[in-house]
Design an enzyme around this catalytic site. Structure first.
Site, PDB file in Angstrom:
ATOM      1  NE  ARG A  81      -2.950  -0.943   3.393  1.00 10.66           N
ATOM      2  CZ  ARG A  81      -3.961  -0.906   4.264  1.00 10.66           C
ATOM      3  NH1 ARG A  81      -5.211  -0.918   3.848  1.00 10.66           N
ATOM      4  NH2 ARG A  81      -3.749  -0.862   5.563  1.00 10.66           N
ATOM      5  CG  ASP A 137     -12.049  -3.531   3.008  1.00  8.48           C
ATOM      6  OD1 ASP A 137     -10.887  -3.965   2.929  1.00  8.48           O
ATOM      7  OD2 ASP A 137     -12.318  -2.353   3.308  1.00  8.48           O
ATOM      8  NE  ARG A 140      -7.088  -0.853  12.790  1.00 10.56           N
ATOM      9  CZ  ARG A 140      -7.016  -1.213  11.510  1.00 10.56           C
ATOM     10  NH1 ARG A 140      -6.817  -2.481  11.189  1.00 10.56           N
ATOM     11  NH2 ARG A 140      -7.156  -0.333  10.549  1.00 10.56           N
TER      12      ARG A 140
END
Length: 418
Positions: free
Chosen positions: A123, A307, A399
């Site tokens: 990333r 995701d 998270r």
């Protein structure tokens, strides 16, 4: 040691309400640094990442009040903004890099430690740097920090992104709103969270058009004001509960959703034989008749979201025959595979593809959440695995999911924290 404990559960039945979008609220919080005046944000999820971003805003000079019970956050820049975000904060969360665009726009300088977060791939932030440089920022990297300086005011530019990076699109957009002239950003990310951030900035007084398409036009303005904004629902949380319902062959009404944001997940579940009924702000998932295999390829929005890849893999593991998952976004996003194989999955990795041979069932085991979405997949697997599953390093899950165990308990799951 902290962990989630899950026992094999019955089919999930009932209702689950989705929280505000993590990947939207963090960027909107960063954008409050641009405002002259107080910003009020509703539907702010009580997540670890949100608390880290609160610390960052406070470190930089904002006063923040967060009513966790009501999900409302108020923030206002009260001190002269600092320009340095220390390593101990950015190491906790990848999204911290997006304060850079706002700081450059507001102060002309930003120094941010190279970000941390989930270990799902390189990333790189080269696209962020390319965009800032095009706006007239002098960018350097040394000693683990990326630093940007602007001699005077940033100037509008024509920027083409080599890849439709969400973070780069957001960062460049926040930098450009106070730049002199017009910025045209091509091959921009089109995710709903981009549109939500643009909506927030426009309310503040920014001049932005095209958000949600591949070309965004930003005409710089002199100042932005404090405003009220309600965050969109979290499409990944919604999708995760859709998969938990499907895998357990349950029937759950998932509330507070925008169905247009979930189209790729809805389409694949429908293809897998799960009955989906859409309402104005909710989705009924009915998997009581079972499901069957499909193939998945992750793509930038509006394609199938990376995701949701790990969560969907659990359904494929329990489907008859061979299915293929191709990951095109992150090179390390198969870290959950080894953990799922500890539970009895039959998966072979071939470069960017996972070849999945369906198995009759999974077995409970001690496993580790290697990242946020992998942790969600292990929770789903634990719901159908025979015996007891213990998921270690639960902070990855914390998270991104508000009270995941309480929401799942509410529809019949046997899950708790220890």
């Amino acid at each position: 040691m902290k962990k989630f404990v899950i026992e094999q559960s019955p089919p999930l039945l009932g209702e689950i309400t989705v929280s505000g979008a993590k990947n939207s609220v963090l960027k909107i919080m960063a954008a409050t640094l641009l405002a002259d005046g107080e910003c009020t944000i509703d539907d702010v999820p009580d997540l670890l990442d949100v608390h880290v971003m609160i610390e960052i805003l406070q470190e930089l000079g904002s006063e923040v009040h967060y009513d966790q019970a009501n999900g409302q956050l108020k923030t206002k820049v009260v001190d002269k903004l600092k320009h340095v975000v220390p390593y101990d904060l950015t190491a906790k969360m990848r999204a911290s890099i997006v304060v850079m665009g706002a700081l450059l726009a507001r102060t002309g300088r930003a120094k941010v430690a190279l970000p941390g977060g989930c270990a799902i791939g390189a990333r790189p932030i080269d696209l962020h740097i390319k965009g800032f440089s095009s706006l007239g920022v002098n960018v350097s990297m040394e000693h683990g920090f990326v630093e940007g300086r602007v001699k005077e005011r940033m100037h509008g530019s024509h920027i083409y992104l080599d890849f439709p990076s969400v973070g780069a699109t957001e960062n460049i957009m926040m930098a450009a709103v106070l730049a002199e002239g017009t910025t045209i950003l091509e091959n921009a990310a089109q995710e709903p969270e981009i549109t939500d951030l643009a909506s927030f900035l426009v309310k503040m007084g920014a001049n932005i058009s095209g958000a949600g398409t591949s070309t965004i036009r930003i005409k710089g303005v002199e100042k932005l004001n404090g405003v009220y904004h309600q965050v969109i629902p979290d499409r990944i949380e919604a999708g995760t509960y859709m998969l938990a319902t499907a895998v357990t062959k349950g029937k759950v009404l998932i509330k507070n959703v925008l169905t247009t944001h979930l189209r790729p997940v809805i389409s694949k579940l429908d293809e897998a034989g799960v009955t989906i009924t859409e309402y104005d702000d909710s989705i009924l998932v009915d998997a009581t008749k079972g499901f069957h295999k499909v193939d998945i390829t992750t793509l930038p929005y509006p394609g199938f979201p990376t995701d949701m890849q790990a969560q969907f893999m659990v359904l494929l593991i329990l489907s008859k025959g061979m299915s293929v998952v191709k990951e095109t976004i992150f090179e390390n996003r198969f870290m959950h595979v080894n953990e799922l194989m500890r539970m009895g999955a039959n998966i072979k990795l071939d470069g960017s593809s996972a070849l999945i041979q369906g198995v009759p069932g999974l077995e409970g085991a001690q496993v580790k959440a290697t990242d946020l979405r992998a942790g969600a997949a292990l929770v789903i697997a634990g719901l159908v695995a025979a015996g007891r599953t213990e998921i270690y390093e639960p902070d990855h899950i914390n998270r991104g999911f508000v009270s995941i165990e309480k929401k799942l308990q509410g529809v019949g799951a046997k899950i708790w924290r220890e």
